[in-house]
Design an enzyme around this catalytic site. Structure first.
Site, PDB file in Angstrom:
ATOM      1  N   PHE A 166      18.000   7.790  20.799  1.00  0.00           N
ATOM      2  CA  PHE A 166      17.502   8.567  21.741  1.00  0.00           C
ATOM      3  C   PHE A 166      18.797   8.105  23.584  1.00  0.00           C
ATOM      4  O   PHE A 166      18.668   8.996  24.034  1.00  0.00           O
ATOM      5  CB  PHE A 166      16.214   8.231  22.488  1.00  0.00           C
ATOM      6  CG  PHE A 166      16.786   6.517  23.602  1.00  0.00           C
ATOM      7  CD1 PHE A 166      16.208   6.462  24.503  1.00  0.00           C
ATOM      8  CD2 PHE A 166      15.674   5.673  23.100  1.00  0.00           C
ATOM      9  CE1 PHE A 166      16.332   5.404  25.372  1.00  0.00           C
ATOM     10  CE2 PHE A 166      16.684   4.136  23.394  1.00  0.00           C
ATOM     11  CZ  PHE A 166      16.629   4.118  24.379  1.00  0.00           C
ATOM     12  N   LYS A 205      19.482  14.666  11.571  1.00  0.00           N
ATOM     13  CA  LYS A 205      18.022  13.939  12.095  1.00  0.00           C
ATOM     14  C   LYS A 205      18.449  13.650  13.938  1.00  0.00           C
ATOM     15  O   LYS A 205      18.350  12.064  13.854  1.00  0.00           O
ATOM     16  CB  LYS A 205      17.772  13.326  10.703  1.00  0.00           C
ATOM     17  CG  LYS A 205      16.244  12.898  11.004  1.00  0.00           C
ATOM     18  CD  LYS A 205      15.455  11.745  11.374  1.00  0.00           C
ATOM     19  CE  LYS A 205      15.717  10.461  12.217  1.00  0.00           C
ATOM     20  NZ  LYS A 205      15.270  10.605  13.224  1.00  0.00           N
ATOM     21  N   GLU A 235      13.862  11.050  17.798  1.00  0.00           N
ATOM     22  CA  GLU A 235      12.448  12.324  17.686  1.00  0.00           C
ATOM     23  C   GLU A 235      11.533  12.269  19.491  1.00  0.00           C
ATOM     24  O   GLU A 235      10.804  12.445  19.611  1.00  0.00           O
ATOM     25  CB  GLU A 235      11.246  11.210  16.217  1.00  0.00           C
ATOM     26  CG  GLU A 235      10.434  10.160  16.913  1.00  0.00           C
ATOM     27  CD  GLU A 235      12.054   8.819  16.092  1.00  0.00           C
ATOM     28  OE1 GLU A 235      12.942   9.647  15.852  1.00  0.00           O
ATOM     29  OE2 GLU A 235      12.133   8.057  16.019  1.00  0.00           O
ATOM     30  N   ARG A 236      12.283  10.817  19.683  1.00  0.00           N
ATOM     31  CA  ARG A 236      11.810  11.112  20.914  1.00  0.00           C
ATOM     32  C   ARG A 236      12.764  12.142  22.009  1.00  0.00           C
ATOM     33  O   ARG A 236      12.728  12.508  23.584  1.00  0.00           O
ATOM     34  CB  ARG A 236      12.076   9.931  21.687  1.00  0.00           C
ATOM     35  CG  ARG A 236      11.270   8.785  21.216  1.00  0.00           C
ATOM     36  CD  ARG A 236      11.474   7.642  21.207  1.00  0.00           C
ATOM     37  NE  ARG A 236      13.622   6.702  21.123  1.00  0.00           N
ATOM     38  CZ  ARG A 236      12.914   4.918  21.836  1.00  0.00           C
ATOM     39  NH1 ARG A 236      11.871   4.195  22.334  1.00  0.00           N
ATOM     40  NH2 ARG A 236      13.603   4.727  20.573  1.00  0.00           N
ATOM     41  N   CYS A 276      24.578   1.999  24.916  1.00  0.00           N
ATOM     42  CA  CYS A 276      25.477   0.403  24.589  1.00  0.00           C
ATOM     43  C   CYS A 276      26.591  -0.510  25.003  1.00  0.00           C
ATOM     44  O   CYS A 276      26.861  -1.100  24.516  1.00  0.00           O
ATOM     45  CB  CYS A 276      25.473   0.984  22.818  1.00  0.00           C
ATOM     46  SG  CYS A 276      27.253   2.512  23.044  1.00  0.00           S
ATOM     47  N   GLU A 331      19.792  -7.853  22.901  1.00  0.00           N
ATOM     48  CA  GLU A 331      19.658  -7.264  23.400  1.00  0.00           C
ATOM     49  C   GLU A 331      18.685  -6.093  24.518  1.00  0.00           C
ATOM     50  O   GLU A 331      17.831  -6.345  23.760  1.00  0.00           O
ATOM     51  CB  GLU A 331      20.225  -6.079  22.481  1.00  0.00           C
ATOM     52  CG  GLU A 331      20.851  -4.853  23.757  1.00  0.00           C
ATOM     53  CD  GLU A 331      21.295  -3.501  23.141  1.00  0.00           C
ATOM     54  OE1 GLU A 331      20.686  -3.348  21.551  1.00  0.00           O
ATOM     55  OE2 GLU A 331      21.513  -2.191  23.253  1.00  0.00           O
TER      56      GLU A 331
HETATM   57  P1  NAD Z   1      16.543   3.271  17.150  1.00  0.00           P
HETATM   58  O1  NAD Z   1      17.264   2.363  16.310  1.00  0.00           O
HETATM   59  O2  NAD Z   1      15.486   3.289  17.499  1.00  0.00           O
HETATM   60  O3  NAD Z   1      16.535   5.240  16.475  1.00  0.00           O
HETATM   61  C1  NAD Z   1      17.740   5.453  16.127  1.00  0.00           C
HETATM   62  C2  NAD Z   1      17.588   5.802  14.692  1.00  0.00           C
HETATM   63  O4  NAD Z   1      17.472   6.124  13.921  1.00  0.00           O
HETATM   64  C3  NAD Z   1      16.050   7.344  15.066  1.00  0.00           C
HETATM   65  O5  NAD Z   1      16.858   8.857  14.488  1.00  0.00           O
HETATM   66  C4  NAD Z   1      15.817   6.515  14.367  1.00  0.00           C
HETATM   67  O6  NAD Z   1      14.078   7.656  14.024  1.00  0.00           O
HETATM   68  C5  NAD Z   1      15.578   5.767  13.508  1.00  0.00           C
HETATM   69  N1  NAD Z   1      15.179   4.920  13.252  1.00  0.00           N
HETATM   70  C6  NAD Z   1      14.668   4.034  13.993  1.00  0.00           C
HETATM   71  N2  NAD Z   1      13.669   3.005  13.702  1.00  0.00           N
HETATM   72  C7  NAD Z   1      13.894   2.880  12.364  1.00  0.00           C
HETATM   73  C8  NAD Z   1      13.914   2.015  11.431  1.00  0.00           C
HETATM   74  N3  NAD Z   1      13.015   1.026  11.383  1.00  0.00           N
HETATM   75  N4  NAD Z   1      13.920   2.738   9.805  1.00  0.00           N
HETATM   76  C9  NAD Z   1      15.029   3.814   9.946  1.00  0.00           C
HETATM   77  N5  NAD Z   1      15.057   4.408  11.120  1.00  0.00           N
HETATM   78  C10 NAD Z   1      14.813   4.248  12.100  1.00  0.00           C
HETATM   79  O7  NAD Z   1      17.262   3.092  18.355  1.00  0.00           O
HETATM   80  P2  NAD Z   1      17.052   3.937  19.811  1.00  0.00           P
HETATM   81  O8  NAD Z   1      16.534   3.495  20.087  1.00  0.00           O
HETATM   82  O9  NAD Z   1      16.700   5.383  19.512  1.00  0.00           O
HETATM   83  O10 NAD Z   1      18.193   3.776  20.589  1.00  0.00           O
HETATM   84  C11 NAD Z   1      18.830   2.485  21.960  1.00  0.00           C
HETATM   85  C12 NAD Z   1      19.909   1.282  20.186  1.00  0.00           C
HETATM   86  O11 NAD Z   1      21.343   2.841  20.054  1.00  0.00           O
HETATM   87  C13 NAD Z   1      20.736   0.158  21.292  1.00  0.00           C
HETATM   88  O12 NAD Z   1      20.362  -0.706  19.900  1.00  0.00           O
HETATM   89  C14 NAD Z   1      22.026   0.891  21.043  1.00  0.00           C
HETATM   90  O13 NAD Z   1      22.998  -0.548  21.364  1.00  0.00           O
HETATM   91  C15 NAD Z   1      22.184   1.389  20.231  1.00  0.00           C
HETATM   92  N6  NAD Z   1      23.087   2.542  20.002  1.00  0.00           N
HETATM   93  C16 NAD Z   1      24.158   2.542  19.896  1.00  0.00           C
HETATM   94  C17 NAD Z   1      25.445   2.821  20.363  1.00  0.00           C
HETATM   95  C18 NAD Z   1      26.427   2.466  19.163  1.00  0.00           C
HETATM   96  O14 NAD Z   1      27.871   3.613  19.406  1.00  0.00           O
HETATM   97  N7  NAD Z   1      27.400   1.395  18.977  1.00  0.00           N
HETATM   98  C19 NAD Z   1      25.527   3.736  20.729  1.00  0.00           C
HETATM   99  C20 NAD Z   1      23.970   4.433  21.465  1.00  0.00           C
HETATM  100  C21 NAD Z   1      22.998   3.578  21.474  1.00  0.00           C
END
Ligand code: NAD
Length: 519
Positions: free
Chosen positions: A172, A196, A199-200, A304, A404
């Site tokens: 998101f 994909k 969704e938020r 991140c 985190e």
């Molecule tokens: P998230 O993992 O909740 O969601 C990311 C994607 O995964 C979404 O499309 C979601 O639908 C899907 N998803 C969520 N939970 C899932 C599950 N249990 N099983 C399968 N799919 C799932 O992450 P977020 O809250 O949207 O983003 C924040 C996180 O992303 C933080 O931990 C941040 O550090 C990380 N991030 C990392 C980078 C990087 O380049 N290292 C960049 C941006 C964000």
């Protein structure tokens, strides 16, 4: 909805990708070149984080819709990969121009769905745009290698070729930049793509898809599905998908890496972080404190690469009160309000989680030097706001350090020496980014060489590499072998075919079968 019909420098309508058929607009799927309404019975609400109003709904795509999307990618692959590289390059040259001309519209959509300030949202688009600009060098990036005369009359050369259907799953926090790390790089190489989005925050991806279509990308080259776990599992399991790019949390990323890998796919997975800023007493104090505060609290800490942890070395520990004063001066407000520095968190759940991690620090003995939990934002009382928060005297065992936080919270540790600081950073499992603040070259060199983190800034608080390099987070922040964008991104989305050819003059024709290994 108005369509962009020409490739001229047109402004794209702000609400594109949503169709309003009740009081709440719905996000469409993008399948085979058409923006279509899902037939699903399962919908998720999209909220404005500054008000918590429902501003739209996003479907959980049905199995049939997901199959239609991947089939569309498969059908389009043959002709797309066969399209001349110059024709593909032209599409992305037009695409970068359209994005550039619509930065404001994209940014507004980001602020509405994600909450970050408008200026920061423009930065989100801009950093993605830079990746698209880099894809326009595809004619150099796709070059293979040749070695003539490896033996008599024999030459070897390689082609860099696309994989087939590739897929991306995005988080998101960067609704524009992270999708743009993925599909433009994959597609310019000749792959087709199934995205994909989070969704938020799905709106920005839909607008980006429309712009790509208007830049000339043929139907089926990019498809977009929406959903949560079922959509993710579909991507991990479908045999036509050859590679998955994931950015998000460790929980999801490790799962997707494992499930995708077991199914024989390439997976690159960028995940969570705990980025340390090491402040040496010889640093430029004014500059360092401003950089630290900007990098800790910008985007409400939902980056991140946010510098969420400071290690003050020796005398620099006395700078703490100044650090607190600067953080206190930041203005918390809705992202579209003039002068806002810190916007809301993505959801009430995120706010509760961040507040409870702050409390855990207090309970475990940290000093609460600045508490943003009671922040009031006039006119936005229902928003998910947490103000800048600073916890001092933090130790590595505390939960506020091991987890985190992903909110506007800076945890501050102390070290007596550079060696002690390096040891702390290297013991933390994450390896996304770090920064050292110093005026001493030898100190900077020692830090950059000894610290086990994939992206290091020297007097640069958020050292995210530009797209001619790659995003090289390491250890618990990354799974996979090949990183996002830059040369590594192009490697991820391509495979090598090696050709060895022999053209003999007639008088050199073999007189009998060659049954031994050639030497
Ligand atoms: P998230 O993992 O909740 O969601 C990311 C994607 O995964 C979404 O499309 C979601 O639908 C899907 N998803 C969520 N939970 C899932 C599950 N249990 N099983 C399968 N799919 C799932 O992450 P977020 O809250 O949207 O983003 C924040 C996180 O992303 C933080 O931990 C941040 O550090 C990380 N991030 C990392 C980078 C990087 O380049 N290292 C960049 C941006 C964000």
């Amino acid at each position: 909805t108005t369509l962009i019909r020409s490739l001229s420098r047109t402004k794209v309508p702000f609400q594109f990708g949503r169709m309003c058929y009740s009081s709440v607009p719905t996000t469409k799927l993008f399948i085979d070149g058409k923006f279509i309404e899902s037939k699903t019975s399962e919908w998720l609400d999209i909220h404005n984080p500054a008000t918590n109003e429902v501003i739209g709904r996003v479907p959980k795509a049905t199995q049939e819709e997901m199959l239609a999307a991947v089939d569309s990618c498969s059908r389009a692959f043959h002709s797309w990969s066969d399209t001349s590289i110059l024709a593909r390059q032209q599409i992305f040259l037009r695409y970068q121009l359209l994005i550039k001309d619509n930065i404001r519209e994209l940014a507004k959509l980001i602020t509405q769905e994600q909450g970050k300030t408008l200026a920061d949202a423009e930065g989100d688009v801009f950093r993605g745009l830079q990746v698209v600009e880099h894809t326009c060098s595809i004619t150099s990036l796709m070059l293979g290698e040749t070695l003539p005369s490896i033996t008599k009359d024999m030459d070897t050369y390689t082609y860099r070729l696309p994989l087939g259907v590739c897929a991306g799953i995005t988080p998101f926090n960067f609704p524009a930049m992270i999708p743009l790390w993925m599909f433009p790089v994959a597609m310019v190489c000749g792959n087709t793509y199934l995205l994909k989005p989070s969704e938020r925050v799905p709106g920005c991806a839909m607008l980006l898809a429309k712009m790509l279509q208007d830049s000339g990308a043929p139907d089926g080259t990019l498809n977009i599905i929406h959903g949560q776990h079922a959509a993710v599992n579909f991507i991990c399991d479908h045999p036509a998908i050859r590679a998955i790019s994931f950015v998000g949390s460790n929980r999801a990323g490790e799962y997707i890496y494992e499930r995708g890998s077991i199914n024989g796919k390439r997976v690159q997975s960028n995940m969570g972080a705990k980025n340390h800023g090491v402040v040496m007493p010889d640093a430029n104090k004014e500059n360092t404190l401003n950089q630290l505060v900007g990098a800790a609290f910008g985007a409400a800490g939902q980056r991140c690469m946010a510098l969420s942890t400071a290690i003050l070395v020796g005398e620099a520990q006395s700078w703490l009160p100044d650090l607190v004063q600067r953080a206190k001066a930041l203005r918390v407000n809705a992202g579209d309000q003039p002068g806002a520095d810190v916007g809301p968190l993505i959801s009430p759940e995120a706010r509760t989680r961040v507040e409870s991690l702050i409390q855990s620090g207090v309970d475990e003995g940290a000093s609460l030097l600045l508490d943003g939990r009671k922040v009031q934002v006039k006119g936005y009382e229902k928003g998910n706001f947490v103000g800048p928060t600073i916890l001092g005297n933090v130790t590595p065992q505390m939960k506020c350090y091991t987890e985190e936080i992903f909110g506007p919270v800076l945890v501050v540790l102390q070290a007596d020496s550079l060696d002690e600081a390096i040891d702390l950073v290297n013991k933390n499992p994450y390896g996304n980014g770090t920064a050292i603040f110093t005026t001493n070259g030898a100190t900077a060199r020692k830090y950059t060489h000894e610290v086990d983190v994939g992206q290091v800034g020297v007097n640069v608080p958020i050292p995210v590499p530009l797209p001619m390099f790659s995003f090289t987070g390491s250890r618990a922040s990354f799974r996979g072998d090949t990183n996002f964008y830059g040369k590594q991104g192009f490697q991820f989305y391509t495979q090598i075919k090696t050709v060895t050819s022999q053209w003999k003059a007639e008088d050199a024709t073999l007189k009998s079968p060659a049954v031994t290994m050639p030497t």
